[in-house]
Design an enzyme around this catalytic site. Structure first.
Site, short mmCIF file in Angstrom:
data_model
loop_
_atom_site.label_atom_id
_atom_site.label_comp_id
_atom_site.label_asym_id
_atom_site.label_seq_id
_atom_site.Cartn_x
_atom_site.Cartn_y
_atom_site.Cartn_z
N GLU A 1 0.83 -1.21 0.00
CA GLU A 1 0.00 0.00 0.00
C GLU A 1 0.87 1.26 0.00
O GLU A 1 0.52 2.27 -0.62
CB GLU A 1 -0.91 -0.05 1.24
CG GLU A 1 -1.93 1.06 1.35
CD GLU A 1 -3.10 0.94 0.38
OE1 GLU A 1 -2.88 0.56 -0.78
OE2 GLU A 1 -4.23 1.25 0.79
N THR B 1 -3.75 11.84 -6.08
CA THR B 1 -3.52 11.72 -4.64
C THR B 1 -2.84 12.98 -4.12
O THR B 1 -3.16 13.47 -3.03
CB THR B 1 -2.65 10.50 -4.34
OG1 THR B 1 -3.24 9.36 -4.97
CG2 THR B 1 -2.57 10.23 -2.85
#
Lengths: 308, 308
Positions: A130, A183
């Protein structure tokens, strides 16, 4: 005897859940990736097939590969693994696409190794993958994928995941407008500091939300599903967010908010009928625009990742 | 037939409980005020006796009087009430002295009127009195006094109080160093804004704390009883805070923190033996200084205010 090959379903997940930025999450079951993982004589991690979306085959550049390599470095098995990824969750959708890859590979390898690691340890390895996707180690999408249901990540260092109860008859509806949010933009739009009064509101809601899950109190869930910290900022990146949210609430959703970093919007409902009615209401908003979208209705998946 | 006179015990309470600034609280039972309230023919609120500490007799200037007047303005009874206050909780101690007065009078009047108001409504009237003492309407000390046990004030406008479960065998130890902290100082020392990362830690702990109460998980309670927001600042106003906290934790307390705005320090323990051992350890710290202090060991009072 342990198996040499395993096929799994790695579900999409919703992080933050309005009041619980960075700590709360829940698991879906009508959308998720499939993966096949098999032992190889040759040591290492080999991604041999990727269908659905274009992602790197090189293990060190693929989140499923990075988490798998982290587990291998610790387990030191006398074999390697090849991974086939059937990607159904669109990267960047805000419903845990990278997370499903990151935890799918390590869940499967752990099974093939005879389960040497517990769920928290599996999540810990998945955090390495992740981190490749998000730049930092988060577990708010991983934990619901691996533990199922609603989870609270108490801390990431050391990793501690709490499994919260899931009220019966709880459903989620997701609408995914097909736009891209970087992001870096989602982060840059957040202030670094917040007024104490807003933080107090938020932790009162987190505490209330956890209490509501334990007491099956849908009315309280509704009153707790508010986000005064992140949503006021990030919702500006999602066109028609306010209309979608308003339509969902008018049609009886318990709450509506940004799923993860967006652009997907999640809602929670009591009962599948309400979840479907909320789905129609949200579709109606985007149908009148030029934005393409997908919707999903799902019960809360209390099992998490499963073997097919 | 309703009674004309009532005598009550209005207990001391601990607000904030480390992780839950402004929202969490719990109720003690070995220290509290006593009050006698009786109906009078003459309408109005008359404070006829105050023992223990010097406080204003004029109803509008006394927190017990102000909350009582607020209830009277709403209830419009065909009578008045006189109030005797036997003050045992030192004002400014940080264990809900003003709160005990504020909720004692309205609890008693509600009983004498035949309970027209529920607990939340009684708390709402008590907030008017508490506002006189603190300058703003808070309920984090009032709620545990009226509801008993552990409480979470979800919001004050409208007021919503959640009753949380109290794990069996839970005790609190309080040490009250006899120093004065001005409320204005306790406020001025707090920054107005906090980093998002600290706020996240805090709401992860609030959620974990509520989950721990529901699951009777003492280990998790211990890991959740941290305050990264207020304690780092306010603890500077309490001499020897770090030593007292450290002594309590070394002796097995589940957690230790500032009670309300201080200067009292609270700890939680599993079992009375541990609570007493923690009491000795904390006494030892202040015994080696010139600061006078009092200590209290109490089970968590799940009943709240009671009729004597």
């Amino acid at each position: 005897m342990t198996k040499n090959e395993i096929k799994i379903f790695s579900p999409a997940t919703v992080a933050n859940v309005s009041c619980g930025y960075d700590v709360l999450g829940f698991c879906l079951d009508t959308i998720g990736d499939e993966m096949i993982v098999r032992k190889t004589e040759k040591k290492g991690i080999f991604i041999t097939k990727i269908e659905g979306y274009k992602l790197p085959f090189e293990a060190k550049k693929n989140v499923a590969g990075v988490s798998a390599l982290a587990m291998l470095a610790d387990a030191q098995p006398n074999c390697g693994f090849e991974i086939e990824i059937y990607k159904k969750i669109k990267p960047g959708s805000g419903i845990g696409s990278s997370s499903a890859s990151a935890c799918g590979s390590v869940f499967a390898i752990n099974e093939l190794l005879g389960r040497p690691y517990n769920k928290t340890q599996v999540t810990d390895f998945a955090m390495k993958g992740e981190a490749l996707a998000s730049g930092s180690e988060h577990a708010d999408n991983l934990a619901p994928g691996i533990f199922g249901g609603f989870t609270l990540v108490k801390s990431t260092s050391p990793l501690e995941v709490l499994q919260l109860p899931t009220p019966k008859d709880m459903y989620a509806t997701i609408i995914h407008p097909q736009i891209e949010i970087k992001t870096s933009d989602a982060r840059a739009i957040l202030p670094k500091e917040f007024p104490l009064t807003d933080a107090i509101t938020q932790w009162a809601n987190v505490g209330s939300f956890v209490h509501a899950l334990h007491t099956n109190d849908y009315d309280l869930l509704k009153r707790a599903l508010h986000d005064v910290i992140v949503e006021p900022h990030r919702s500006r990146l999602i066109p028609h967010f306010a209309e979608v949210k308003s339509a969902a609430l008018i049609h009886g959703a318990l709450g509506a908010g940004i799923s993860g970093a967006g652009p997907s919007i999640f809602t929670l409902s009591k009962g599948i009928e309400n979840a479907k009615s909320v789905e129609r209401a949200m579709r109606d908003v985007y149908s009148s625009t030029t934005i393409a979208f997908e919707t999903y209705v799902s019960r809360i998946n209390t099992g998490g990742i499963k073997i097919l």
